[in-house]
Design an enzyme around this catalytic site. Structure first.
Site, PDB file in Angstrom:
ATOM      1  N   ASP A 204       0.880  -1.170   0.000  1.00 11.77           N
ATOM      2  CA  ASP A 204       0.000   0.000   0.000  1.00 11.77           C
ATOM      3  C   ASP A 204       0.916   1.218   0.000  1.00 11.77           C
ATOM      4  O   ASP A 204       1.463   1.609   1.036  1.00 11.77           O
ATOM      5  CB  ASP A 204      -0.895  -0.028   1.246  1.00 11.77           C
ATOM      6  CG  ASP A 204      -1.683   1.271   1.433  1.00 11.77           C
ATOM      7  OD1 ASP A 204      -1.744   2.064   0.475  1.00 11.77           O
ATOM      8  OD2 ASP A 204      -2.222   1.484   2.537  1.00 11.77           O
TER       9      ASP A 204
ATOM     10  N   LYS B 223       3.303  11.264  -3.868  1.00 18.20           N
ATOM     11  CA  LYS B 223       2.157  10.657  -4.546  1.00 18.20           C
ATOM     12  C   LYS B 223       1.253  11.723  -5.171  1.00 18.20           C
ATOM     13  O   LYS B 223       0.548  11.462  -6.148  1.00 18.20           O
ATOM     14  CB  LYS B 223       1.370   9.812  -3.538  1.00 18.20           C
ATOM     15  CG  LYS B 223       0.301   8.914  -4.151  1.00 18.20           C
ATOM     16  CD  LYS B 223      -0.247   7.994  -3.078  1.00 18.20           C
ATOM     17  CE  LYS B 223      -1.391   7.136  -3.591  1.00 18.20           C
ATOM     18  NZ  LYS B 223      -1.893   6.220  -2.554  1.00 18.20           N
TER      19      LYS B 223
ATOM     20  N   GLU C  72      -7.195   0.853  -4.402  1.00 11.66           N
ATOM     21  CA  GLU C  72      -7.133   0.762  -2.936  1.00 11.66           C
ATOM     22  C   GLU C  72      -8.451   0.299  -2.305  1.00 11.66           C
ATOM     23  O   GLU C  72      -8.439  -0.614  -1.464  1.00 11.66           O
ATOM     24  CB  GLU C  72      -6.691   2.114  -2.366  1.00 11.66           C
ATOM     25  CG  GLU C  72      -5.219   2.413  -2.647  1.00 11.66           C
ATOM     26  CD  GLU C  72      -4.832   3.846  -2.343  1.00 11.66           C
ATOM     27  OE1 GLU C  72      -5.701   4.603  -1.838  1.00 11.66           O
ATOM     28  OE2 GLU C  72      -3.674   4.221  -2.603  1.00 11.66           O
TER      29      GLU C  72
ATOM     30  N   ASP D 229     -12.855   5.108   1.867  1.00 10.16           N
ATOM     31  CA  ASP D 229     -11.397   5.124   2.078  1.00 10.16           C
ATOM     32  C   ASP D 229     -10.876   6.559   2.083  1.00 10.16           C
ATOM     33  O   ASP D 229     -10.663   7.166   1.033  1.00 10.16           O
ATOM     34  CB  ASP D 229     -10.723   4.309   0.965  1.00 10.16           C
ATOM     35  CG  ASP D 229      -9.208   4.206   1.133  1.00 10.16           C
ATOM     36  OD1 ASP D 229      -8.676   4.754   2.115  1.00 10.16           O
ATOM     37  OD2 ASP D 229      -8.549   3.580   0.283  1.00 10.16           O
TER      38      ASP D 229
END
Length: 625
Positions: free
Chosen positions: A13, A76, A181, A207
């Site tokens: 992850d 990211k 994800e 999420d």
């Protein structure tokens, strides 16, 4: 995507603020979340550069306040984007490190390393974090790891997904698959909690992480996992909540002290760390204190913040989360009452107001908090990795059907977007649509492939283009078919066929535009190896210097203990004094040149041989006293 190699594969992850790694335990038929060297299941996605070494993870985050300009985080949020992207422009105002425009408008991170300025791609920073996660896994497994499944936000576009694959390649990993994800989290929840369900259950995954927000609606029946719809925001998460709090306290400090710290990276970094702690505390208490000693120009800062004020600062973003939930359900054409379970994933999903708004939206339905929100995504990735590795026998044989995050289509006359595959279509999928020539005697057609939701084609993201030629001369309206096909890895192939002559052409979308070239990736792989070599050299020197320092301590102890009957000869005393002088000189005069490592290690070996009898005396003496 990566080729199918035999051997152990891990699930990673790769988060904006924290990353996690897991592996399938074939003997015990479960997933092991792998803890790092500090014993934590999650590792900060931070990379720092100093004059003499590179730091990754917690070590990098811990020194961020003293070295903010060379401590990189949020990579990211840069990956797969352009420097001119307004989102990047806004983020740059908050980052202490410098970002400039590189070739083809790619953002480049500027740091100082070994006293020199270095320009880094976001993919390089992500690859360093991936390398760290791989090392954590290798330490646990006691074997090399080359295969991995890496997770990305469901709303990552094609460019961002492929940039993530590039990061894995630079890290020396064979990326077997990129998985969404929330889909990974659904696997974790489904296998752990609902593996025995006989009737289909609709699972809603919420999420909310450190930097991205995703929601997905899945239908689970036994081992069948089918994604019905997905939505989200690749730029919404805990970091944004921290930013609001930081700005709030910057203004308060300005009001109290008449000083502005907004241009001081060190002060802002220390305040940000305090705000992050306060945010976590407010999830369990209604009030907390933000306290930073000597924040700026020797002035201490201490202030309190209530949960109500924190919620007020971020309420617009909390409501945006709920609007995204509603949009996902509308895309799936499902009423909220049909949702069986609402599962919380991501550290920011612990925020009480977020949970309150979500529960209110679902008419008071209890939220599922039974899986660890920090570990669920890595858990699901590890299961997918085990399935793809081929050599593991005891993994549950689940069937996973994902969806396209964005619409795919081509442009029509007038720059109109013609959608062939709508967003949230289950993959793999193959769809064909008929089109007509727009001019008399037209012998070729330029077919441009776009992804996005805008009605104007050029406002969407251009993935690639090709020409269909061999069309017979005729009045406009001559027909041709365009076929879009997406395989299970998400690879898109677009083909076109002229209806009367059968003339064909096709393109497999690799989206090389704005992506790192093969030569650049090769160069970055070599640089990554040199970073690793430098890290090993630094560790070697640190170990040698520690060993030498340990010998100095023991020799000084020997001289001191001689006064209480260790009975050293004058020759031994002289030898010890001389060794202490030389060892101290080596330690004090050390610099970062590689040849000195060998000098230090050779002298440690020399001392081991020379003083073995004396050390034996010291150890014997210590056993009596």
């Amino acid at each position: 995507m990566g080729k199918k190699d035999e051997g152990c594969a891990i699930g990673i992850d790769l988060g904006t603020t924290y990353s996690c790694v897991a592996v399938w335990n074939d003997q015990q038929r479960r997933v092991d979340i792998i803890h790092n060297e500090q014993g934590n299941p999650i590792t900060p996605s931070y990379v720092a550069f100093t004059d003499d070494q590179r730091l990754i993870g917690l070590a990098a985050k811990n020194q961020a306040a003293t070295n903010p300009e060379n401590t990189v985080f949020d990579a990211k949020r840069l990956i797969g984007r352009k420097y001119s992207d307004p989102i990047i422009k806004n983020d740059m105002m908050l980052w202490p490190f410098k970002v400039i425009a590189g070739v083809d408008d790619k953002p480049m991170i500027v740091v100082k390393y070994h006293g020199k300025e270095k320009h880094l791609f976001a993919e390089e920073i992500s690859s360093m974090v991936l390398t760290k996660m791989c090392e954590i896994a290798e330490t646990y497994l006691e074997s090399p790891v080359k295969n991995a499944v890496i997770t990305v936000p469901a709303y990552f576009n094609d460019s961002q997904r492929k940039a993530t694959i590039d990061a894995g390649t630079i890290a020396g990993l064979n990326v077997k698959r990129i998985i969404n994800e929330p889909t990974a989290a659904a696997i974790a929840y489904g296998l752990d909690k609902r593996s025995d369900c006989k009737k289909p259950r609709n699972i809603f995954i919420f999420d909310l992480g450190g930097g991205t927000f995703d929601v997905s609606l899945l239908s689970i029946k036994g081992k069948d996992f089918k994604v019905k719809a997905t939505a989200g925001n690749t730029h919404l998460g805990g970091e944004d909540f921290d930013n609001r709090m930081v700005n709030y306290f910057v203004e308060e400090f300005k009001r109290k002290s008449k000083l502005d710290i907004s241009g001081n990276p060190k002060a802002l970094r220390r305040l940000r760390s305090a705000c992050e702690r306060a945010k976590r505390t407010l999830s369990s208490t209604t009030c907390t204190t933000v306290e930073v000693d000597c924040l700026y120009q020797g002035i201490d800062f201490c202030s309190s913040i209530t949960r109500a004020r924190f919620e007020e600062l971020n309420m617009d973003m909390f409501r945006e989360c709920i609007e995204t939930v509603d949009r996902c359900l509308n895309d799936a054409k499902m009423d909220k009452s049909s949702v069986d379970d609402v599962v919380l994933v991501g550290g920011s999903s612990r925020i009480p107001k977020v949970q309150e708004l979500l529960q209110e939206f679902f008419k008071g339905k209890d939220l599922c908090k039974s899986i660890n929100p920090d570990e669920a995504v890595a858990y699901g990735a590890a299961v997918q990795a085990a399935l793809l590795s081929g050599s593991i026998k005891n993994v549950p044989n689940l069937v996973l059907s994902d969806v396209t995050p964005l619409s795919l289509g081509t442009s029509l006359k007038g720059d109109i977007m013609s959608v062939v595959i709508p967003r949230n279509t289950t993959i793999p999928v193959k769809k064909t649509k008929g089109y007509m020539t727009v001019k008399d005697n037209q012998t070729s057609v330029l077919i441009a492939v776009y992804e996005g939701e805008r009605a104007i084609a050029s406002d969407n993201n251009l993935l690639g283009s090709f020409v269909l030629s061999g069309i017979p001369r005729a009045p406009r309206g001559n027909g041709h078919d365009i076929c879009f096909a997406i395989d299970e890895n998400g690879v898109l192939t677009v083909s076109a066929k002229e209806q009367t002559t059968g003339s064909k052409n096709e393109i497999t979308i690799t989206n090389d535009k704005g992506r790192l070239s093969t030569q650049e990736i090769k160069r970055l792989v070599q640089e990554a190896e040199s970073y690793l070599a430098e890290d090993k050299q630094f560790l070697r020197k640190a170990n040698a210097m520690n060993s030498l320092d340990d010998y100095i301590y023991k020799m000084k102890k020997a001289l001191k203990n001689d006064c209480i009957n260790l009975k050293l000869s004058s020759k031994e005393k002289e030898k010890i004094s001389s060794a202490i002088t030389k060892a101290t000189s080596l330690l004090d005069g050390g610099n970062n040149k590689a040849y000195e490592i060998q000098v230090l290690e050779d002298y440690v070996k020399e001392l081991e041989i020379m003083f073995k009898p004396i050390i034996a005396k010291i150890d014997l003496f210590s056993s009596f006293y």
